[in-house]
Design an enzyme around this catalytic site. Structure first.
Site, PDB file in Angstrom:
ATOM      1  N   HIS A  96     -11.268  -4.112   2.963  1.00  0.00           N
ATOM      2  CA  HIS A  96     -10.975  -3.449   4.515  1.00  0.00           C
ATOM      3  C   HIS A  96     -12.175  -2.172   4.659  1.00  0.00           C
ATOM      4  O   HIS A  96     -12.626  -2.294   5.679  1.00  0.00           O
ATOM      5  CB  HIS A  96      -9.544  -2.990   4.665  1.00  0.00           C
ATOM      6  CG  HIS A  96      -9.120  -2.263   4.186  1.00  0.00           C
ATOM      7  ND1 HIS A  96      -8.606  -1.738   2.425  1.00  0.00           N
ATOM      8  CD2 HIS A  96      -8.220  -0.746   4.936  1.00  0.00           C
ATOM      9  CE1 HIS A  96      -8.774  -0.843   2.404  1.00  0.00           C
ATOM     10  NE2 HIS A  96      -8.105   0.194   3.555  1.00  0.00           N
ATOM     11  N   ASP A  97     -12.757  -2.018   4.039  1.00  0.00           N
ATOM     12  CA  ASP A  97     -13.483  -0.678   4.208  1.00  0.00           C
ATOM     13  C   ASP A  97     -15.424  -0.376   3.724  1.00  0.00           C
ATOM     14  O   ASP A  97     -15.878   0.110   4.071  1.00  0.00           O
ATOM     15  CB  ASP A  97     -13.168   0.958   3.040  1.00  0.00           C
ATOM     16  CG  ASP A  97     -11.842   1.111   3.160  1.00  0.00           C
ATOM     17  OD1 ASP A  97     -11.381   1.341   4.876  1.00  0.00           O
ATOM     18  OD2 ASP A  97     -10.660   1.701   2.565  1.00  0.00           O
ATOM     19  N   ASP A 136       1.033  -1.362   0.005  1.00  0.00           N
ATOM     20  CA  ASP A 136       0.401   0.296   0.071  1.00  0.00           C
ATOM     21  C   ASP A 136       1.176   1.159   0.109  1.00  0.00           C
ATOM     22  O   ASP A 136       2.131   1.556   0.864  1.00  0.00           O
ATOM     23  CB  ASP A 136      -1.089   0.015   1.191  1.00  0.00           C
ATOM     24  CG  ASP A 136      -2.107   0.586   0.952  1.00  0.00           C
ATOM     25  OD1 ASP A 136      -2.191   1.120   0.187  1.00  0.00           O
ATOM     26  OD2 ASP A 136      -3.020  -0.465   1.592  1.00  0.00           O
ATOM     27  N   ASP A 150      -3.638   4.555  -1.855  1.00  0.00           N
ATOM     28  CA  ASP A 150      -4.313   5.260  -1.126  1.00  0.00           C
ATOM     29  C   ASP A 150      -4.824   6.207  -1.904  1.00  0.00           C
ATOM     30  O   ASP A 150      -4.549   6.502  -2.739  1.00  0.00           O
ATOM     31  CB  ASP A 150      -3.958   5.229   0.168  1.00  0.00           C
ATOM     32  CG  ASP A 150      -5.021   5.355   0.959  1.00  0.00           C
ATOM     33  OD1 ASP A 150      -6.244   4.162   1.235  1.00  0.00           O
ATOM     34  OD2 ASP A 150      -4.802   6.339   2.065  1.00  0.00           O
ATOM     35  N   GLU A 183      -6.281   3.309  -5.960  1.00  0.00           N
ATOM     36  CA  GLU A 183      -7.619   3.397  -4.875  1.00  0.00           C
ATOM     37  C   GLU A 183      -8.771   4.699  -5.958  1.00  0.00           C
ATOM     38  O   GLU A 183      -8.636   5.411  -5.786  1.00  0.00           O
ATOM     39  CB  GLU A 183      -7.824   3.306  -3.538  1.00  0.00           C
ATOM     40  CG  GLU A 183      -9.109   3.236  -3.024  1.00  0.00           C
ATOM     41  CD  GLU A 183      -8.504   3.702  -1.781  1.00  0.00           C
ATOM     42  OE1 GLU A 183     -10.014   3.196  -0.523  1.00  0.00           O
ATOM     43  OE2 GLU A 183      -8.248   4.595  -0.946  1.00  0.00           O
TER      44      GLU A 183
HETATM   45  C1  GLC Z   1      -8.886   4.204   1.934  1.00  0.00           C
HETATM   46  C2  GLC Z   1      -8.069   3.488   3.425  1.00  0.00           C
HETATM   47  C3  GLC Z   1      -8.667   4.024   4.210  1.00  0.00           C
HETATM   48  C4  GLC Z   1      -8.310   4.873   5.075  1.00  0.00           C
HETATM   49  C5  GLC Z   1      -8.314   5.613   4.006  1.00  0.00           C
HETATM   50  C6  GLC Z   1      -7.496   6.980   5.002  1.00  0.00           C
HETATM   51  O1  GLC Z   1      -9.893   5.150   1.836  1.00  0.00           O
HETATM   52  O2  GLC Z   1      -8.812   2.423   2.565  1.00  0.00           O
HETATM   53  O3  GLC Z   1      -8.835   2.649   4.641  1.00  0.00           O
HETATM   54  O4  GLC Z   1      -8.877   5.140   5.713  1.00  0.00           O
HETATM   55  O5  GLC Z   1      -7.897   5.948   2.348  1.00  0.00           O
HETATM   56  O6  GLC Z   1      -6.024   6.764   3.973  1.00  0.00           O
END
Ligand code: GLC
Length: 536
Positions: A325-326, A98, A200, A264
Site C-alpha cells: 500500500h506504500d 498489522d 509497522d 516492515e
Molecule cells: C508504514 C506504513 C505506512 C505508514 C507508515 C507510518 O510505512 O506501511 O503506510 O504511513 O508506516 O505508520
C-alpha cells in the site's frame, strides 16, 4: 510441522478501506472482508494480512492508532473481528494483523495524558525534549512525511518527537511500562486467535539515546527526493538497541503456538537479514522489499537473488514482495505483460511470497487528481510522485458502477478500466491474470519443490533468467523472459514437461515475448547441471 504454514504458504495483503464495503459508506470494512474469505480461499492463498483496523482518527488511515485493543467503528467491532477470525480458520486461512508500535495517534489516551503535564505518569511514554537554545527543535531529525520530526507543545513548553505526522507521536520504547503495555496489546489479539503480526516500521522503534543530529545525505536531490532524505537516518533508524525490542516481540509471539512475526523494513539487504536476529530470535520474516526497487532485468534480479540467498543466516527463511500500500503497483511499474512474468517470479522464488490485493487481477495505479488526494504524505510533499492513493484504490469485483466494492460513493475513485480488470470478468477467462494467479497458486501448493525446495540459479543473460527448485528428488525449472522479444533461451528440453506458461497454452520451443514457464524436469538420478542452449 510447526511453523510450516508461513514457510510454505502465501500471504495476501488486504488494505481494509479498499477491499469490500458491506455497509455502503464507501469505505471497506470487516464484514466486507468476511464475505470475501471464500474468494481468498478459492484463489489459493494461505494467510491474509489486514492493514490496521484499530480505532483511529485516520490521519494516516489507521496507522495512527488511538486504541491498540479495539476495532474502529468504521470497520466494525471486536465481535466482527472474532467472527472474521473464526470464518477464516474454518477455511484454513490464517489472519495476520498489522501492529503499529513506533507511534500512536495524538488522540490515544496515553498521549492526551502525556501532554497534559510534565509530571504526568504517561509523560515518558512519549519522547519529550526541551527546545534548543534558540527555541527551535532539539535536533535536526526529520519526519518521514516532511518537515521537522519535532512539534512544540505550548502547554508544557517542550517538543515531542514524531517520525511521521505530528498526529503520530512516537512512543518511548525505553520506558518499561510502555513496552509491557504494548506486549499486552499483542497478547490481547493472540489470545483471540490472531496468527501473527506484520510490525509497522519495526526498524524505527528505538532512537539514539543522546539525540545526536543525523548526518547530511550527499545523494539528496532538493525538490525531487522526499524531504526526509536530506539526512541519513543514522540515529533514527536501525540502531543497535532495536534488536532487543524485536526479540522481545518475538518472545511474546512465541508464547502462543505457531504464530508469525513479520517486520516492515526499508533497509539495505545486509541490514534486512540482521532482523532474523541472533540465533533466529528476531522476526520470522523480515520483509524483503528489494524486488520493488531493483531494475526489472534478468541480470539485476539474478544478482539480487544470489546476494539475498547468500546473506540469509543459517535457517533463516526467505520472503519476497512485489508491492504494497506504500509502493506503486507492479503492473504500472513493469507493464501488463511483464506483470504476468512477475507473478510467476514471485510465486516460484524460494521463500514466502506476499501478494498485494488487486495484483491478481492486474490492477494498475489509478491516477488521483490533486483535489481528490487523501494521502497525507502527498498533501505534505505535493507533486513529487510520492503519493500513495493510486495503489490504494478500491478492489474491483464486478464490471459495474462501484465495481461491486460499494453501493455508495467510494472513498477513492475506482479508475476507468473496470470492464476488464475485475474479478467476475476474469474468472470466466482462462487467459486472464486471475486465472494465471490461480494456476500458479495451485501448482505451488501441489509442488513441494516450489514451496519449500532449494533454489539454484541456472542462467541469467540480457533477456532471461532460469533457476531450478529441487526437493526430495523432485526438480522444477523456471524460465522467465524479461523482454518483449523472443528469447533464444537454453531450454530444459527434451526431459522437461511444461507445467505452466504465463501464456496459458501448450508452450514449446523458444520463449515468446514476455513469457515465463515452469517445467518439471525428470533427471532425478543423474546430475542435472543446468540447461542446454538450444541451437548452439
Ligand atoms: C508504514 C506504513 C505506512 C505508514 C507508515 C507510518 O510505512 O506501511 O503506510 O504511513 O508506516 O505508520
Amino acid at each position: 510441522m510447526e511453523g510450516s504454514w508461513w514457510r510454505d504458504g502465501v500471504v495476501y495483503q488486504v488494505y481494509p478501506r479498499s477491499f469490500a464495503d458491506a455497509n455502503g459508506d464507501g469505505i471497506g470494512d470487516l464484514a466486507g472482508i468476511r464475505c470475501k474469505l471464500p474468494y481468498l480461499a478459492g484463489l489459493g492463498v494461505d494467510a491474509l494480512w489486514i492493514s490496521p483496523v484499530y480505532p483511529s482518527p485516520m490521519a494516516d488511515f489507521g496507522y495512527d492508532v488511538s486504541d491498540y485493543r479495539g476495532i474502529d467503528p468504521l470497520f466494525g467491532d471486536i465481535a466482527g473481528m472474532d467472527a472474521l477470525i473464526a470464518d477464516a480458520h474454518a477455511l484454513e486461512l490464517k489472519v495476520i494483523l498489522d501492529f503499529v508500535p513506533n507511534h500512536s495517534s495524538d488522540e490515544h489516551p496515553w498521549f492526551r495524558e502525556s501532554r497534559r503535564s510534565r509530571d504526568s505518569v504517561f509523560r515518558d511514554w512519549y519522547i519529550w525534549r526541551d527546545p534548543a537554545p534558540d527555541g527551535g527543535p532539539p535536533n535536526n531529525w526529520l519526519s518521514n512525511f516532511g518537515g521537522s520530526a519535532w512539534t512544540f507543545d505550548p502547554l508544557t513548553a517542550q517538543y515531542y518527537l514524531h517520525l511521521f505526522l505530528d498526529r503520530q507521536p512516537d512512543l518511548n520504547w525505553r520506558h518499561p511500562a510502555l513496552r509491557e503495555a504494548m506486549y499486552e496489546s499483542m497478547r490481547f489479539w493472540l489470545r483471540r486467535g490472531v496468527d501473527g503480526f506484520r510490525v509497522d516500521v519495526i526498524y524505527h522503534v528505538m532512537k539514539d539515546a543522546a539525540f545526536r543530529d543525523n548526518p547530511p545525505n550527499p545523494a539528496f536531490h532538493e525538490g525531487i527526493d522526499a524531504e526526509s532524505h536530506r539526512y541519513l537516518p543514522l540515529h533514527t533508524a536501525d540502531i543497535p538497541e532495536t534488536q532487543g525490542v524485536v526479540s522481545a516481540m518475538r518472545s511474546v509471539v512465541d508464547e502462543f503456538p505457531d504464530r508469525v512475526l513479520i517486520g516492515e523494513l526499508y533497509l539495505p539487504l545486509e541490514r534486512i537479514v540482521a532482523y532474523y536476529g541472533e540465533d533466529l530470535s528476531g522476526a520470522h520474516l523480515p520483509f524483503n522489499f528489494l524486488l520493488i526497487g531493483t531494475p526489472w532485468t534478468a541480470r539485476a534480479i539474478a544478482g539480487l537473488v544470489t546476494r539475498y540467498e547468500a546473506a540469509l543466516p543459517s535457517g533463516g527463511w526467505p520472503n519476497w514482495v512485489l508491492g504494497n500500500h506504500d509502493k506503486p503497483r507492479i503492473a504500472s511499474r513493469v507493464g501488463d505483460a511483464q506483470a504476468r512474468v512477475a507473478a510467476m517470479l514471485l510465486l516460484t522464488l524460494r521463500g514466502t511470497p506476499t501478494m498485494y490485493y488487486g495484483d491478481e487481477i492486474g490492477m494498475r495505479d489509478v491516477p488521483v487528481p490533486f483535489d481528490e488526494v487523501r494521502d497525507p504524505f502527498e498533501l505534505n510533499e505535493p507533486h513529487k510522485g510520492l503519493g500513495r492513493d493510486p495503489q490504494r484504490t478500491p478492489m474491483r469485483w464486478y464490471p459495474r458502477e462501484g465495481a461491486g466494492f460499494t453501493r455508495g460513493r467510494p472513498w477513492l475513485r475506482i479508475g476507468d478500466d473496470v470492464d476488464t480488470r475485475n474479478v467476475a470478468t476474469q474468472e470466466g477467462d482462462p487467459s486472464s491474470m486471475l486465472s494465471l494467479y490461480r494456476a500458479l497458486l495451485r501448482l505451488r501448493r501441489e509442488t513441494p519443490a516450489l514451496s519449500r525446495g532449494d533454489i539454484r540459479l541456472l542462467l541469467a543473460d540480457e533477456a532471461a533468467l532460469a533457476y531450478e527448485r529441487t526437493h526430495d528428488g523432485e526438480r522444477v525449472v523456471v524460465v522467465l523472459n524479461f523482454t518483449g522479444a523472443p528469447a533464444d533461451l537454453p531450454m530444459p528440453e527434451p526431459a522437461g514437461k511444461v507445467l505452466l506458461s504465463t501464456h496459458g497454452d501448450e508452450a514449446r520451443g523458444a520463449l515468446r515475448p514476455d513469457e515465463a514457464r515452469i517445467y518439471r524436469v525428470s533427471c532425478l538420478r543423474r546430475p542435472c547441471d543446468g540447461i542446454r542452449r538450444t541451437g548452439g
